[in-house]
Design a protein around this motif. Structure first.
Motif, mmCIF file in Angstrom:
data_model
loop_
_atom_site.group_PDB
_atom_site.id
_atom_site.type_symbol
_atom_site.label_atom_id
_atom_site.label_comp_id
_atom_site.label_asym_id
_atom_site.label_seq_id
_atom_site.Cartn_x
_atom_site.Cartn_y
_atom_site.Cartn_z
ATOM 1 N N VAL A 173 0.748 -1.618 -0.395
ATOM 2 C CA VAL A 173 0.177 0.015 0.066
ATOM 3 C C VAL A 173 1.374 0.894 -0.214
ATOM 4 O O VAL A 173 2.010 2.028 1.453
ATOM 5 C CB VAL A 173 -0.861 -0.041 1.098
ATOM 6 N N THR A 174 0.700 1.739 -0.976
ATOM 7 C CA THR A 174 1.837 3.025 -1.119
ATOM 8 C C THR A 174 1.520 4.396 -0.844
ATOM 9 O O THR A 174 2.015 5.174 -1.304
ATOM 10 C CB THR A 174 2.661 3.151 -2.580
ATOM 11 N N ILE A 175 -0.192 4.502 -1.001
ATOM 12 C CA ILE A 175 -0.650 5.654 -0.205
ATOM 13 C C ILE A 175 -1.544 5.701 0.301
ATOM 14 O O ILE A 175 -2.200 4.723 0.616
ATOM 15 C CB ILE A 175 -2.005 5.784 -2.214
ATOM 16 N N ARG A 176 -1.293 7.041 1.119
ATOM 17 C CA ARG A 176 -1.998 7.081 2.115
ATOM 18 C C ARG A 176 -3.978 6.600 2.414
ATOM 19 O O ARG A 176 -5.090 6.965 1.350
ATOM 20 C CB ARG A 176 -2.430 8.225 3.132
ATOM 21 N N PRO A 177 -4.791 5.599 3.523
ATOM 22 C CA PRO A 177 -5.932 5.319 3.398
ATOM 23 C C PRO A 177 -6.616 5.801 3.116
ATOM 24 O O PRO A 177 -6.435 7.143 4.466
ATOM 25 C CB PRO A 177 -5.839 3.952 4.221
ATOM 26 N N PHE A 178 -7.626 5.676 3.107
ATOM 27 C CA PHE A 178 -9.210 6.882 3.124
ATOM 28 C C PHE A 178 -10.414 5.607 3.259
ATOM 29 O O PHE A 178 -9.949 5.203 2.717
ATOM 30 C CB PHE A 178 -9.134 7.365 1.591
#
Length: 143
Positions: A119-124
């Motif tokens: 996971v390379t983007i901040r979770p939303f």
């Protein structure tokens, strides 16, 4: 971080066979740093796509700069979810350590897609407006 051997199996029977020496399984080789940097900041939705909404965009930028939480309130169709989904694209990128920790959590929770190694983007997460304090779902994701 790259000195950990990982073995992929499909069943507990394969695990038992591996430890008993009946099955030979080769370790999976993933260069986490390469994987991380290749997919860093690969967002589905970007904050720069938003046209208009100058006041709320400014408020989200200030909140992101100070690492503050945001609650968006307004009528349906005002663009709350559209803006919130794009907020991670204005936050600083995940560090490799944060990416590995987030990946572990998503993996254990069964939320990691089969094609994703990290996971390379901040979770939303977008809780539904009918959610209560004690509920843990339902959550929407931005697609």
């Amino acid at each position: 971080m790259n000195d950990l051997e990982v073995y992929g199996v499909e069943s507990i029977k394969e695990v038992a066979g591996f430890f008993n020496g009946d099955i030979n399984i080769q370790p999976e080789v993933v260069n986490t740093r390469e994987e991380f940097y290749n997919s860093l900041s690969n967002y589905d939705s970007d904050f720069s796509e938003v046209k208009g909404q100058e006041d709320i965009k400014r408020a989200l930028e200030i909140a992101a700069a100070g690492w503050h939480n945001v609650i968006l309130i307004g009528p349906p169709g005002a663009g709350k979810t559209m803006l919130a989904c794009r907020r991670p694209s204005i936050l600083p990128p995940l560090s490799l350590y944060e990416s590995l920790e987030t990946t572990k959590i998503h993996s254990v929770a069964g939320k990691l897609a089969a094609v994703d190694a990290l996971v390379t983007i901040r979770p939303f997460r977008s809780p539904h407006h009918t959610i209560s304090d004690v509920e843990t779902g339902p959550f929407r994701t931005c697609l």
